[in-house]
Design a protein around this motif. Structure first.
Motif, mmCIF file in Angstrom:
data_model
loop_
_atom_site.group_PDB
_atom_site.id
_atom_site.type_symbol
_atom_site.label_atom_id
_atom_site.label_comp_id
_atom_site.label_asym_id
_atom_site.label_seq_id
_atom_site.Cartn_x
_atom_site.Cartn_y
_atom_site.Cartn_z
ATOM 1 N N ASN A 58 0.813 -1.218 0.000
ATOM 2 C CA ASN A 58 0.000 0.000 0.000
ATOM 3 C C ASN A 58 0.845 1.266 0.000
ATOM 4 O OD1 ASN A 58 -2.400 -1.490 0.048
ATOM 5 N ND2 ASN A 58 -2.244 -1.723 2.252
ATOM 6 N N SER A 59 2.142 1.091 0.155
ATOM 7 C CA SER A 59 3.059 2.224 0.150
ATOM 8 C C SER A 59 4.247 1.894 -0.746
ATOM 9 C CB SER A 59 3.521 2.501 1.586
ATOM 10 O OG SER A 59 4.348 3.632 1.608
ATOM 11 N N ALA A 60 3.944 1.484 -1.962
ATOM 12 C CA ALA A 60 4.976 1.029 -2.889
ATOM 13 C C ALA A 60 5.880 2.173 -3.334
ATOM 14 C CB ALA A 60 4.339 0.364 -4.103
ATOM 15 N N ALA A 61 7.168 1.872 -3.403
ATOM 16 C CA ALA A 61 8.164 2.832 -3.862
ATOM 17 C C ALA A 61 8.654 2.487 -5.273
ATOM 18 C CB ALA A 61 9.348 2.861 -2.888
ATOM 19 N N GLN A 62 8.458 1.237 -5.696
ATOM 20 C CA GLN A 62 8.876 0.795 -7.026
ATOM 21 C C GLN A 62 7.694 0.119 -7.714
ATOM 22 O OE1 GLN A 62 12.508 -1.454 -7.652
ATOM 23 N NE2 GLN A 62 13.269 -0.819 -5.653
ATOM 24 N N GLN A 63 7.327 0.626 -8.856
ATOM 25 C CA GLN A 63 6.190 0.086 -9.585
ATOM 26 C C GLN A 63 6.412 -1.359 -10.023
ATOM 27 O OE1 GLN A 63 3.289 1.641 -9.801
ATOM 28 N NE2 GLN A 63 2.346 -0.044 -10.911
ATOM 29 N N ARG A 64 7.615 -1.678 -10.529
ATOM 30 C CA ARG A 64 7.858 -3.044 -11.009
ATOM 31 C C ARG A 64 7.779 -4.064 -9.877
ATOM 32 N NH1 ARG A 64 13.746 -4.211 -10.556
ATOM 33 N NH2 ARG A 64 14.602 -2.354 -9.588
ATOM 34 N N CYS A 65 8.280 -3.707 -8.718
ATOM 35 C CA CYS A 65 8.195 -4.609 -7.557
ATOM 36 C C CYS A 65 6.742 -4.764 -7.122
ATOM 37 C CB CYS A 65 9.013 -4.068 -6.393
ATOM 38 S SG CYS A 65 10.772 -4.068 -6.672
ATOM 39 N N TYR A 66 6.034 -3.647 -7.092
ATOM 40 C CA TYR A 66 4.637 -3.659 -6.683
ATOM 41 C C TYR A 66 3.816 -4.581 -7.580
ATOM 42 C CZ TYR A 66 -0.166 -2.069 -6.122
ATOM 43 O OH TYR A 66 -1.520 -2.020 -5.924
ATOM 44 N N GLU A 67 4.011 -4.455 -8.890
ATOM 45 C CA GLU A 67 3.242 -5.273 -9.822
ATOM 46 C C GLU A 67 3.520 -6.756 -9.627
ATOM 47 O OE1 GLU A 67 3.993 -3.665 -13.700
ATOM 48 O OE2 GLU A 67 2.949 -1.798 -13.217
ATOM 49 N N LEU A 68 4.791 -7.113 -9.463
ATOM 50 C CA LEU A 68 5.106 -8.520 -9.216
ATOM 51 C C LEU A 68 4.528 -8.983 -7.879
ATOM 52 C CD1 LEU A 68 8.786 -8.993 -10.453
ATOM 53 C CD2 LEU A 68 6.707 -9.995 -11.400
ATOM 54 N N TYR A 69 4.650 -8.155 -6.864
ATOM 55 C CA TYR A 69 4.151 -8.502 -5.537
ATOM 56 C C TYR A 69 2.649 -8.778 -5.578
ATOM 57 C CZ TYR A 69 3.727 -8.250 -0.426
ATOM 58 O OH TYR A 69 3.486 -8.536 0.898
ATOM 59 N N LYS A 70 1.911 -7.950 -6.292
ATOM 60 C CA LYS A 70 0.447 -8.080 -6.342
ATOM 61 C C LYS A 70 -0.031 -9.135 -7.343
ATOM 62 C CE LYS A 70 -2.026 -5.576 -4.127
ATOM 63 N NZ LYS A 70 -2.605 -5.922 -2.823
ATOM 64 N N LYS A 71 0.684 -9.287 -8.474
ATOM 65 C CA LYS A 71 0.175 -10.121 -9.559
ATOM 66 C C LYS A 71 0.912 -11.439 -9.752
ATOM 67 C CE LYS A 71 -1.358 -6.042 -12.071
ATOM 68 N NZ LYS A 71 -1.157 -5.218 -13.250
ATOM 69 N N ASN A 72 2.149 -11.526 -9.254
ATOM 70 C CA ASN A 72 2.939 -12.728 -9.500
ATOM 71 C C ASN A 72 3.887 -12.969 -8.321
ATOM 72 O OD1 ASN A 72 4.422 -14.850 -10.536
ATOM 73 N ND2 ASN A 72 4.842 -13.868 -12.511
ATOM 74 N N MET A 73 3.324 -13.351 -7.190
ATOM 75 C CA MET A 73 4.114 -13.548 -5.976
ATOM 76 C C MET A 73 5.233 -14.576 -6.158
ATOM 77 S SD MET A 73 4.888 -12.517 -3.013
ATOM 78 C CE MET A 73 3.565 -11.529 -2.362
ATOM 79 N N PRO A 74 5.017 -15.689 -6.879
ATOM 80 C CA PRO A 74 6.141 -16.627 -7.075
ATOM 81 C C PRO A 74 7.344 -15.965 -7.773
ATOM 82 C CG PRO A 74 4.078 -17.716 -7.612
ATOM 83 C CD PRO A 74 3.763 -16.259 -7.399
ATOM 84 N N GLU A 75 7.089 -15.126 -8.756
ATOM 85 C CA GLU A 75 8.192 -14.437 -9.438
ATOM 86 C C GLU A 75 8.823 -13.392 -8.521
ATOM 87 O OE1 GLU A 75 11.100 -13.323 -12.027
ATOM 88 O OE2 GLU A 75 9.867 -15.135 -12.004
#
Length: 180
Positions: A147-164
């Motif tokens: 909810n306080s993401a500093a990096q968009q690419r990390c955020y997207e992986l965290y939310k959409k592709n946790m295994p990656e």
């Protein structure tokens, strides 16, 4: 807005105090930073925090080179992550600036390496010790706040592709395999 502080069990140690008071007594710095009890066992857990040494051999108490170990049982385990703490003349009224190397992969770390954590901004109190900051950052590694993401690419992986996301974390831990 930065990530709220994770739920570490903070140690009750004396506050660091004003850095200028320790310029003539650098041996006292570690005692105050780490507390008088358990400092050596804490260091054995993989944490490192020491003032920067300048080319002329003098010590710069305004910049500290630190290492934060990845917590056992997490995807961060096995990594020893370099972190720089930069203090200014207003410390402890203002928090130190905490930075990982540029490009550090974490939801709450900017591309520049700057750590986004509430205890380093709006939640800062002069009584927070350097040890508490380092433990708080260690807790943040595995307890990211999307909810306080500093990096968009990390955020997207965290939310959409946790295994990656977890795979990238493990790969990063391999790039920092030992203490500095």
């Amino acid at each position: 807005m930065c990530a709220p502080a994770p739920r570490p069990s903070y140690f009750s140690l004396p506050p660091f105090g004003v850095l200028a008071n320790f310029i003539l007594f650098p041996s006292l710095v570690c005692q105050v930073l780490m507390g008088t009890v358990g400092a050596s066992s804490w260091c054995l857990q993989g944490f490192v925090a020491k003032p920067d040494t300048l080319p002329d051999g003098s010590v710069n108490l305004m910049v500290w080179r630190c290492v934060i170990p990845g917590k056992q049982g997490t995807d961060w385990e096995g990594g020893y992550f370099p972190l720089t703490l930069e203090f200014n003349d207003d410390y402890p009224t203002v928090p130190p600036v905490c930075k990982f190397p540029s490009g550090f992969f974490h939801v709450n770390v900017y591309d520049s390496g700057l750590v986004c954590l509430s205890i380093l901004s709006s939640g800062w109190k002069p009584s927070i010790t350097v040890k508490q900051v380092l433990v708080g950052i260690q807790e943040l590694l595995d307890d990211a706040n999307p909810n306080s993401a500093a990096q968009q690419r990390c955020y997207e992986l965290y939310k959409k592709n946790m295994p990656e996301y977890k795979n990238r974390v493990r790969e990063q831990a391999k790039r920092y395999p030992s203490r500095v």
